[in-house]
Design an enzyme around this catalytic site. Structure first.
Site, PDB file in Angstrom:
ATOM      1  N   HIS A   1     -37.427  29.285  48.389  1.00 56.03           N
ATOM      2  CA  HIS A   1     -38.097  30.272  47.542  1.00 56.03           C
ATOM      3  C   HIS A   1     -38.359  31.595  48.259  1.00 56.03           C
ATOM      4  O   HIS A   1     -38.429  32.645  47.618  1.00 56.03           O
ATOM      5  CB  HIS A   1     -39.407  29.702  46.988  1.00 56.03           C
ATOM      6  CG  HIS A   1     -39.187  28.634  45.979  1.00 56.03           C
ATOM      7  ND1 HIS A   1     -38.763  28.912  44.698  1.00 56.03           N
ATOM      8  CD2 HIS A   1     -39.286  27.289  46.054  1.00 56.03           C
ATOM      9  CE1 HIS A   1     -38.629  27.787  44.026  1.00 56.03           C
ATOM     10  NE2 HIS A   1     -38.942  26.777  44.829  1.00 56.03           N
TER      11      HIS A   1
ATOM     12  N   ASP B   1     -36.987  35.119  37.107  1.00 58.45           N
ATOM     13  CA  ASP B   1     -35.875  36.044  37.326  1.00 58.45           C
ATOM     14  C   ASP B   1     -35.603  36.895  36.086  1.00 58.45           C
ATOM     15  O   ASP B   1     -34.511  37.414  35.910  1.00 58.45           O
ATOM     16  CB  ASP B   1     -34.620  35.273  37.725  1.00 58.45           C
ATOM     17  CG  ASP B   1     -34.145  34.312  36.637  1.00 58.45           C
ATOM     18  OD1 ASP B   1     -34.915  34.075  35.675  1.00 58.45           O
ATOM     19  OD2 ASP B   1     -33.016  33.810  36.736  1.00 58.45           O
TER      20      ASP B   1
ATOM     21  N   ASP C   1     -31.680  38.908  32.625  1.00 58.10           N
ATOM     22  CA  ASP C   1     -31.897  37.564  33.151  1.00 58.10           C
ATOM     23  C   ASP C   1     -30.811  37.316  34.188  1.00 58.10           C
ATOM     24  O   ASP C   1     -29.621  37.419  33.874  1.00 58.10           O
ATOM     25  CB  ASP C   1     -31.813  36.543  32.009  1.00 58.10           C
ATOM     26  CG  ASP C   1     -32.161  35.135  32.458  1.00 58.10           C
ATOM     27  OD1 ASP C   1     -32.687  34.975  33.577  1.00 58.10           O
ATOM     28  OD2 ASP C   1     -31.893  34.195  31.701  1.00 58.10           O
TER      29      ASP C   1
ATOM     30  N   ASP D   1     -37.482  35.102  46.605  1.00 52.59           N
ATOM     31  CA  ASP D   1     -38.447  36.197  46.493  1.00 52.59           C
ATOM     32  C   ASP D   1     -37.877  37.488  47.091  1.00 52.59           C
ATOM     33  O   ASP D   1     -38.030  38.573  46.522  1.00 52.59           O
ATOM     34  CB  ASP D   1     -39.755  35.841  47.197  1.00 52.59           C
ATOM     35  CG  ASP D   1     -40.575  34.815  46.434  1.00 52.59           C
ATOM     36  OD1 ASP D   1     -40.223  34.497  45.272  1.00 52.59           O
ATOM     37  OD2 ASP D   1     -41.568  34.317  47.000  1.00 52.59           O
TER      38      ASP D   1
ATOM     39  N   ASN E   1     -32.457  29.942  45.321  1.00 51.41           N
ATOM     40  CA  ASN E   1     -33.667  29.154  45.595  1.00 51.41           C
ATOM     41  C   ASN E   1     -33.320  27.765  46.121  1.00 51.41           C
ATOM     42  O   ASN E   1     -33.955  27.263  47.046  1.00 51.41           O
ATOM     43  CB  ASN E   1     -34.517  29.024  44.326  1.00 51.41           C
ATOM     44  CG  ASN E   1     -35.427  30.215  44.124  1.00 51.41           C
ATOM     45  OD1 ASN E   1     -35.673  30.980  45.034  1.00 51.41           O
ATOM     46  ND2 ASN E   1     -35.911  30.374  42.913  1.00 51.41           N
TER      47      ASN E   1
END
Length: 195
Positions: free
Chosen positions: A128, A158, A115, A132, A123
């Protein structure tokens, strides 16, 4: 061109055949699709032999399109479109198979859960699209740190998971530390902003 009708879609394409007005349509929805060939206008004027050759060509053309569509559908079903890693669904299948195998064949495997800390910062500060791109680059980076026999998956957001096949506990700890070091050394730059 693509037309949408309710939940179905139609893909039409003029076929590259000089002098004939033929059109191929692929009709479908998320579950299935059916190919159809629509012949129009001056086909009748070409006689039996050219039409039989034309039909063979069209059958081959439709078969190739179906093959391409099948490959794309398979990829979308089992792989994450952003990172290219296997998705949660496929990872669950692989994990279940591995668990079933260990019941009959005594072997050790390890499961690591990853994680990303502070992913939200990327972000929130850059959008975003940047997030990405970070996930995409990190997936490529992580793939280099694991063996080909291991399964690296994106579970969503994530979160990733790694199944280490035939891996005793001490080796799994070593691999986990190697991944932590690799991620600690990973640098992501977006529009001159380093993360």
């Amino acid at each position: 061109h693509i037309q949408e009708h309710d939940q179905n879609w139609i893909v039409s394409q003029d076929l590259p055949l000089s002098g004939l007005n033929w059109r191929m349509q692929i009709l479908g929805n998320r579950g299935a699709y059916v190919e159809g060939i629509i012949a129009t206008e001056n086909v009748v004027h070409y006689g039996l032999v050219p039409i039989s050759i034309l039909v063979l060509f069209l059958m081959f053309y439709v078969f190739r399109r179906k093959e391409q569509a099948d490959r794309k559908i398979h990829h979308l079903a089992y792989y994450d479109s952003l990172t290219g890693l296997i998705n949660r669904y496929q990872f669950d299948n692989v994990l279940q198979e591995t668990l079933n195998e260990t019941r009959t064949n005594v072997s050790q495997h390890a499961l690591l859960y990853l994680d990303l800390d502070q992913f939200k910062i990327v972000n929130d500060t850059c959008g975003h699209l940047a997030g990405d791109k970070l996930l995409e680059e990190l997936a490529i980076y992580l793939k280099r740190t694991v063996r080909d026999s291991d399964m690296l998956a994106r579970l969503g957001g994530d979160e990733c998971a790694l199944l280490l096949n035939l891996c005793p506990e001490d080796m799994a700890v070593s691999v986990a530390n190697k991944i932590l070091d690799a991620v600690s050394n990973f640098r992501f730059v977006w529009q001159d902003k380093p993360f």
